[in-house]
Design a protein around this motif. Structure first.
Motif, PDB file in Angstrom:
ATOM      1  N   ILE A   1       0.835  -1.200   0.000  1.00 31.59           N
ATOM      2  CA  ILE A   1       0.000   0.000   0.000  1.00 31.59           C
ATOM      3  C   ILE A   1       0.871   1.251   0.000  1.00 31.59           C
ATOM      4  N   ALA A   2       0.556   2.179  -0.868  1.00 33.61           N
ATOM      5  CA  ALA A   2       1.170   3.511  -0.858  1.00 33.61           C
ATOM      6  C   ALA A   2       0.033   4.520  -0.901  1.00 33.61           C
ATOM      7  N   GLU A   3      -0.003   5.434   0.025  1.00 34.77           N
ATOM      8  CA  GLU A   3      -1.107   6.387   0.087  1.00 34.77           C
ATOM      9  C   GLU A   3      -0.633   7.681   0.726  1.00 34.77           C
ATOM     10  N   GLY A   4      -1.239   8.770   0.324  1.00 29.90           N
ATOM     11  CA  GLY A   4      -0.836  10.046   0.884  1.00 29.90           C
ATOM     12  C   GLY A   4      -1.702  11.184   0.395  1.00 29.90           C
ATOM     13  N   VAL A   5      -1.633  12.283   1.104  1.00 36.00           N
ATOM     14  CA  VAL A   5      -2.315  13.513   0.714  1.00 36.00           C
ATOM     15  C   VAL A   5      -1.382  14.664   1.068  1.00 36.00           C
ATOM     16  N   LYS A   6      -1.311  15.684   0.204  1.00 34.62           N
ATOM     17  CA  LYS A   6      -0.365  16.773   0.441  1.00 34.62           C
ATOM     18  C   LYS A   6      -0.892  18.079  -0.132  1.00 34.62           C
ATOM     19  N   SER A   7      -0.336  19.151   0.354  1.00 32.14           N
ATOM     20  CA  SER A   7      -0.611  20.480  -0.179  1.00 32.14           C
ATOM     21  C   SER A   7      -0.008  20.592  -1.579  1.00 32.14           C
ATOM     22  N   THR A   8      -0.727  21.223  -2.492  1.00 40.57           N
ATOM     23  CA  THR A   8      -0.183  21.395  -3.840  1.00 40.57           C
ATOM     24  C   THR A   8       0.975  22.386  -3.857  1.00 40.57           C
ATOM     25  N   THR A   9       1.093  23.192  -2.814  1.00 39.84           N
ATOM     26  CA  THR A   9       2.216  24.131  -2.718  1.00 39.84           C
ATOM     27  C   THR A   9       3.362  23.572  -1.904  1.00 39.84           C
ATOM     28  N   GLY A  10       3.137  22.396  -1.272  1.00 38.98           N
ATOM     29  CA  GLY A  10       4.163  21.800  -0.441  1.00 38.98           C
ATOM     30  C   GLY A  10       4.183  22.293   0.984  1.00 38.98           C
ATOM     31  N   ARG A  11       3.220  23.134   1.361  1.00 39.81           N
ATOM     32  CA  ARG A  11       3.184  23.636   2.733  1.00 39.81           C
ATOM     33  C   ARG A  11       1.749  24.021   3.105  1.00 39.81           C
TER      34      ARG A  11
ATOM     35  N   PRO B   1      -0.622  26.874   5.587  1.00 40.40           N
ATOM     36  CA  PRO B   1      -1.944  26.647   4.980  1.00 40.40           C
ATOM     37  C   PRO B   1      -1.898  26.712   3.457  1.00 40.40           C
ATOM     38  N   CYS B   2      -2.945  26.143   2.826  1.00 38.67           N
ATOM     39  CA  CYS B   2      -3.041  26.131   1.372  1.00 38.67           C
ATOM     40  C   CYS B   2      -4.517  26.084   0.985  1.00 38.67           C
ATOM     41  N   THR B   3      -4.803  26.149  -0.292  1.00 34.03           N
ATOM     42  CA  THR B   3      -6.196  26.106  -0.758  1.00 34.03           C
ATOM     43  C   THR B   3      -6.471  24.906  -1.660  1.00 34.03           C
ATOM     44  N   SER B   4      -5.483  24.022  -1.842  1.00 34.93           N
ATOM     45  CA  SER B   4      -5.677  22.862  -2.704  1.00 34.93           C
ATOM     46  C   SER B   4      -4.846  21.684  -2.198  1.00 34.93           C
ATOM     47  N   LEU B   5      -5.461  20.497  -2.201  1.00 39.64           N
ATOM     48  CA  LEU B   5      -4.798  19.273  -1.778  1.00 39.64           C
ATOM     49  C   LEU B   5      -4.855  18.237  -2.900  1.00 39.64           C
ATOM     50  N   THR B   6      -3.831  17.421  -3.017  1.00 42.27           N
ATOM     51  CA  THR B   6      -3.868  16.275  -3.919  1.00 42.27           C
ATOM     52  C   THR B   6      -3.712  15.007  -3.080  1.00 42.27           C
ATOM     53  N   TYR B   7      -4.445  13.961  -3.477  1.00 49.40           N
ATOM     54  CA  TYR B   7      -4.349  12.697  -2.761  1.00 49.40           C
ATOM     55  C   TYR B   7      -4.130  11.564  -3.759  1.00 49.40           C
ATOM     56  N   SER B   8      -3.599  10.448  -3.286  1.00 48.94           N
ATOM     57  CA  SER B   8      -3.428   9.271  -4.137  1.00 48.94           C
ATOM     58  C   SER B   8      -3.206   8.048  -3.270  1.00 48.94           C
ATOM     59  N   TYR B   9      -3.529   6.893  -3.814  1.00 46.96           N
ATOM     60  CA  TYR B   9      -3.165   5.641  -3.180  1.00 46.96           C
ATOM     61  C   TYR B   9      -3.025   4.572  -4.246  1.00 46.96           C
ATOM     62  N   SER B  10      -2.281   3.526  -3.930  1.00 47.01           N
ATOM     63  CA  SER B  10      -2.189   2.344  -4.773  1.00 47.01           C
ATOM     64  C   SER B  10      -1.971   1.151  -3.871  1.00 47.01           C
ATOM     65  N   ALA B  11      -2.405  -0.030  -4.301  1.00 48.43           N
ATOM     66  CA  ALA B  11      -2.258  -1.231  -3.482  1.00 48.43           C
ATOM     67  C   ALA B  11      -2.494  -2.471  -4.322  1.00 48.43           C
ATOM     68  N   ASN B  12      -1.981  -3.595  -3.839  1.00 54.73           N
ATOM     69  CA  ASN B  12      -2.317  -4.905  -4.381  1.00 54.73           C
ATOM     70  C   ASN B  12      -3.387  -5.524  -3.493  1.00 54.73           C
ATOM     71  N   LEU B  13      -4.388  -6.099  -4.112  1.00 46.07           N
ATOM     72  CA  LEU B  13      -5.490  -6.759  -3.412  1.00 46.07           C
ATOM     73  C   LEU B  13      -5.392  -8.245  -3.724  1.00 46.07           C
ATOM     74  N   CYS B  14      -5.224  -9.092  -2.697  1.00 42.91           N
ATOM     75  CA  CYS B  14      -5.014 -10.516  -2.980  1.00 42.91           C
ATOM     76  C   CYS B  14      -5.729 -11.402  -1.958  1.00 42.91           C
ATOM     77  N   THR B  15      -6.108 -12.592  -2.425  1.00 40.96           N
ATOM     78  CA  THR B  15      -6.707 -13.573  -1.531  1.00 40.96           C
ATOM     79  C   THR B  15      -5.629 -14.094  -0.587  1.00 40.96           C
TER      80      THR B  15
END
Length: 239
Positions: free
Chosen positions: A168-178, A180-194
């Motif tokens: 699993i890799a996941e995170g959310v961050k300020s688009t300016t890198g700090r 306060p801010c007015t915009s956030l980007t988020y993402s995640y990725s993972a393997n799903l397995c039995t």
């Protein structure tokens, strides 16, 4: 590739996170307009009262979003996939965990998205995933800014067989890198397995939903999931 709606293979490292929620409520403002849906560069953009929520992995040409509920505490949408009409995902913003502090003006709220993975032939749900993001923003009069956010938390809400999320890799961050801010980007990725061998019937359903069997005599099944998007202030749809 597991589905046409934005799931892709993505290598990742294992991470663990937690989300902290506050308590309390805030009533909707008088005559507040209903939530809106629009397309922005073909992505899905949802108006969640205090911010806009862009689902950048979904195309407005392939997915129809409609308002399912709006109240003093919740905004919720249903996502209908044109190519897979039996799949109905949901996105909601929950403000019941939001209590504005009189001392610092910080308002937390929780974004939640559920996603169903189904066998294309039978439309049977094989997995339902849920992810959550908490955002904390400052509100004073007409001024708003994000003061922090918790990394997305991805969980298996339902599965037809015992499964786990790995790599699993996941995170959310300020688009300016700090902040306060007015915009956030988020993402995640993972393997799903039995986590254990499954019957031939269940294996057929998993394969029909895009899972890949291993080459073992009693195969395990693996799929990958990925999502990314933005949460913005001051950019409400249609304005």
């Amino acid at each position: 590739m597991i589905m046409k709606r934005g799931f892709f293979v993505f290598a990742a490292v294992l991470m663990a996170i937690s989300i902290f929620a506050g308590t309390g409520e805030k009533n909707a403002e008088p005559n507040e307009p209903a939530a809106k849906v629009t397309s922005q560069e073909k992505s899905i953009v949802l108006d969640c009262r205090y911010f806009t929520y862009a689902l950048e992995n979904l195309s407005a040409e392939d997915v129809h979003a409609e308002q399912a509920k709006i109240s003093a505490n919740t905004v919720e949408y249903e996502l209908h996939h044109e190519a897979e009409p039996d799949i109905v995902d949901t996105v909601s913003a929950d403000f019941t965990a939001a209590k504005t502090s009189k001392t610092n003006g910080i308002r937390p709220s929780i974004f939640t998205r559920t996603m169903e993975i189904k066998d294309k032939k039978t439309s049977k749900t094989v997995v339902r995933l849920k992810y959550l993001i908490q955002v904390d923003f400052y509100e004073r009069g007409s001024f708003r800014a994000f003061y922090g956010a918790s990394s997305p938390m991805l969980v298996i809400e339902y599965a037809i067989a015992p499964m786990k999320l790995v790599n699993i890799a996941e995170g959310v961050k300020s688009t300016t890198g700090r902040y306060p801010c007015t915009s956030l980007t988020y993402s995640y990725s993972a393997n799903l397995c039995t986590t254990e061998p499954v019957t031939a019937k269940v294996g057929k359903l998993l394969s029909g939903a895009g899972f890949r069997p291993t080459e073992d005599l009693k195969p395990y099944y693996i799929a990958t999931v990925f999502d990314t998007g933005t949460i913005d202030l001051y950019s409400r749809p249609g304005k």
